[in-house]
Write an enzyme that holds these catalytic residues in place. Structure first.
Site, mmCIF file in Angstrom:
data_model
loop_
_atom_site.group_PDB
_atom_site.id
_atom_site.type_symbol
_atom_site.label_atom_id
_atom_site.label_comp_id
_atom_site.label_asym_id
_atom_site.label_seq_id
_atom_site.Cartn_x
_atom_site.Cartn_y
_atom_site.Cartn_z
ATOM 1 N N LYS A 23 15.258 -6.233 3.013
ATOM 2 C CA LYS A 23 15.703 -5.226 3.989
ATOM 3 C C LYS A 23 17.154 -5.434 4.429
ATOM 4 C CE LYS A 23 11.068 -4.416 5.892
ATOM 5 N NZ LYS A 23 10.258 -4.268 7.117
ATOM 6 N N GLY A 53 -3.341 -1.324 14.180
ATOM 7 C CA GLY A 53 -2.041 -1.348 13.527
ATOM 8 C C GLY A 53 -1.907 -0.470 12.298
ATOM 9 N N GLY A 92 9.328 -12.345 15.232
ATOM 10 C CA GLY A 92 9.726 -12.216 13.829
ATOM 11 C C GLY A 92 10.295 -10.838 13.542
ATOM 12 N N ASP A 145 10.312 1.361 10.873
ATOM 13 C CA ASP A 145 9.279 0.579 11.569
ATOM 14 C C ASP A 145 9.279 0.952 13.051
ATOM 15 O OD1 ASP A 145 8.479 -0.783 9.298
ATOM 16 O OD2 ASP A 145 9.965 -2.361 9.568
ATOM 17 N N ARG A 193 0.836 -1.221 0.000
ATOM 18 C CA ARG A 193 0.000 0.000 0.000
ATOM 19 C C ARG A 193 0.860 1.256 0.000
ATOM 20 N NH1 ARG A 193 -3.388 -4.344 -0.095
ATOM 21 N NH2 ARG A 193 -5.413 -3.528 -0.762
ATOM 22 N N SER A 194 2.169 1.125 0.005
ATOM 23 C CA SER A 194 3.031 2.315 0.058
ATOM 24 C C SER A 194 2.785 3.270 -1.111
ATOM 25 C CB SER A 194 4.498 1.907 0.125
ATOM 26 O OG SER A 194 4.766 1.302 1.373
ATOM 27 N N ALA A 237 13.638 -20.322 20.996
ATOM 28 C CA ALA A 237 14.949 -19.974 20.444
ATOM 29 C C ALA A 237 14.880 -18.677 19.637
ATOM 30 C CB ALA A 237 15.478 -21.108 19.575
ATOM 31 N N ARG A 238 13.760 -18.443 18.947
ATOM 32 C CA ARG A 238 13.642 -17.205 18.162
ATOM 33 C C ARG A 238 13.508 -16.000 19.098
ATOM 34 N NH1 ARG A 238 9.631 -16.978 13.334
ATOM 35 N NH2 ARG A 238 11.198 -15.560 12.515
HETATM 36 P P1 ATR Z 1 7.376 -11.242 10.455
HETATM 37 O O1 ATR Z 1 8.784 -11.117 9.996
HETATM 38 O O2 ATR Z 1 6.383 -10.649 9.505
HETATM 39 O O3 ATR Z 1 7.166 -10.749 11.845
HETATM 40 P P2 ATR Z 1 7.762 -14.064 10.910
HETATM 41 O O4 ATR Z 1 9.205 -13.867 10.997
HETATM 42 O O5 ATR Z 1 7.290 -15.206 10.098
HETATM 43 O O6 ATR Z 1 6.995 -12.794 10.369
HETATM 44 O O7 ATR Z 1 7.195 -14.173 12.383
HETATM 45 C C1 ATR Z 1 5.943 -14.602 12.634
HETATM 46 C C2 ATR Z 1 5.675 -14.663 14.137
HETATM 47 O O8 ATR Z 1 4.373 -15.203 14.309
HETATM 48 C C3 ATR Z 1 6.627 -15.571 14.885
HETATM 49 O O9 ATR Z 1 6.800 -15.093 16.198
HETATM 50 C C4 ATR Z 1 5.847 -16.891 14.918
HETATM 51 O O10 ATR Z 1 6.182 -17.751 15.956
HETATM 52 P P3 ATR Z 1 7.397 -18.819 15.781
HETATM 53 O O11 ATR Z 1 8.663 -18.034 15.913
HETATM 54 O O12 ATR Z 1 7.190 -19.792 16.880
HETATM 55 O O13 ATR Z 1 7.217 -19.416 14.409
HETATM 56 C C5 ATR Z 1 4.458 -16.371 15.125
HETATM 57 N N1 ATR Z 1 3.453 -17.359 14.722
HETATM 58 C C6 ATR Z 1 3.081 -17.682 13.458
HETATM 59 N N2 ATR Z 1 2.116 -18.627 13.484
HETATM 60 C C7 ATR Z 1 1.877 -18.915 14.789
HETATM 61 C C8 ATR Z 1 0.970 -19.801 15.492
HETATM 62 N N3 ATR Z 1 0.104 -20.576 14.833
HETATM 63 N N4 ATR Z 1 0.995 -19.794 16.845
HETATM 64 C C9 ATR Z 1 1.859 -19.002 17.522
HETATM 65 N N5 ATR Z 1 2.728 -18.143 16.924
HETATM 66 C C10 ATR Z 1 2.735 -18.100 15.596
#
Ligand code: ATR
Length: 282
Positions: A69, A244, A133, A105, A19-20, A159-160
């Site tokens: 990015k 958002g 993420g 952001d 949408r930018s 871990a993430r």
């Molecule tokens: P973005 O970069 O757009 O933020 P992303 O890197 O794919 O997208 O991150 C998505 C986030 O949504 C992550 O925190 C992911 O959790 P995981 O790290 O455990 O994958 C979270 N997420 C996506 N689907 C999920 C689900 N069904 N339940 C809980 N968390 C979810």
């Protein structure tokens, strides 16, 4: 010699959904400025070379979105602190022929809350961030800059969450699974959903807000629907909520100002233009 109108663009792969162009196009029109803002689909296979030759493309600057990015960041001669911390640029501009970059952001997230919930950071106490993420990275960094501490990152994959925790320095950062939510919400000042859960077409974010203080602010990066189930549940129990859409609009401000020379304003009229295009009813 004629001076051509400044050209900017958003670079991504895919890019049709962005949408930018509508945001920047609306500002160019309402401000009566000469300039253009296009979409550029850039195949990742050629991205390193394309950003290395940025000055050859006839652009004064650009927004950068997924998956470029980090490549854009690597191509910059100089970056601002937010981009340096995140290792990712979403906004580029040329200065003396050199590519410079930042990550808006972070200010987009903060400016949206400043606008729609003034005073939200007055008691910068504990913050709870759902997700780990790309969006969470910017938001954890931004919350720490505003003095929130501790910052509790709640994610399905621990871990993430651990991997992004250092971005929260100097705040105390802890990482949690969803089973810890009742405990971490109990004294939270802010709750942010940074996952795509709750977005139209995706699974709901099924969390129980019981125990969250009524004074806490609840916000979501999802804006389709504008009021997610999380925000609706928070509003019904008396919490202040912010949708958002404003983060998307506010993150666009610094780039526009650099490329076209006027600082644009995020207005209700702009919100309506974008909502109409998204097919979302407010
Ligand atoms: P973005 O970069 O757009 O933020 P992303 O890197 O794919 O997208 O991150 C998505 C986030 O949504 C992550 O925190 C992911 O959790 P995981 O790290 O455990 O994958 C979270 N997420 C996506 N689907 C999920 C689900 N069904 N339940 C809980 N968390 C979810």
């Amino acid at each position: 010699m004629t001076t051509s109108a400044p050209r900017a663009a958003v670079i991504g792969w895919p890019i049709a959904q962005s949408r930018s162009p509508l945001i920047h196009g609306t500002w160019l029109k309402t401000l009566g400025l000469a300039g253009s803002y296009d979409r550029i689909a850039l195949d990742p296979a050629g991205a390193v070379d394309w950003f290395a030759r940025f000055a050859d493309h006839g652009l004064v600057g650009a927004n950068v979105t997924v998956p470029h990015k980090e490549t854009a960041f690597a191509a910059c001669a100089d970056v601002e602190p937010a981009a340096a911390a995140l290792g990712a640029c979403n906004t580029l501009w040329l200065e003396g022929g050199r590519l410079r970059g930042t990550n808006t952001d972070t200010v987009g997230f903060l400016a949206n809350l400043d606008e729609r919930a003034p005073g939200w950071d007055a008691a910068a106490g504990p913050a709870v961030v759902l997700g780990a993420g790309g969006a969470a990275r910017a938001i954890v960094w931004a919350l720490a800059r505003r003095g929130f501490s501790p910052i509790r990152i709640v994610n399905r994959t621990l871990a993430r969450a651990e991997a992004i925790a250092p971005l929260g320095k100097p705040a105390v950062v802890t990482v949690h699974g969803y089973e810890d939510l009742p405990k971490v919400l109990a004294d939270a000042a802010v709750l942010v959903n940074t996952t795509a859960l709750g977005m139209a077409g995706k699974a709901e974010l099924a969390i129980d807000l019981a125990g969250l203080p009524e004074a806490a602010l609840v916000t979501d990066i999802v804006y389709v629907p504008l009021e997610t189930a999380l925000l609706a549940a928070a509003r019904k129990r008396g919490n202040r909520t912010v949708d958002g859409l404003g983060m998307l609009l506010h993150q666009a401000v610094p780039g526009f100002e650099r490329w076209f020379g006027v600082r644009p304003v995020v207005t209700e009229a702009l919100r309506r233009v974008i909502l109409e295009d998204l097919g979302v009813t407010a």
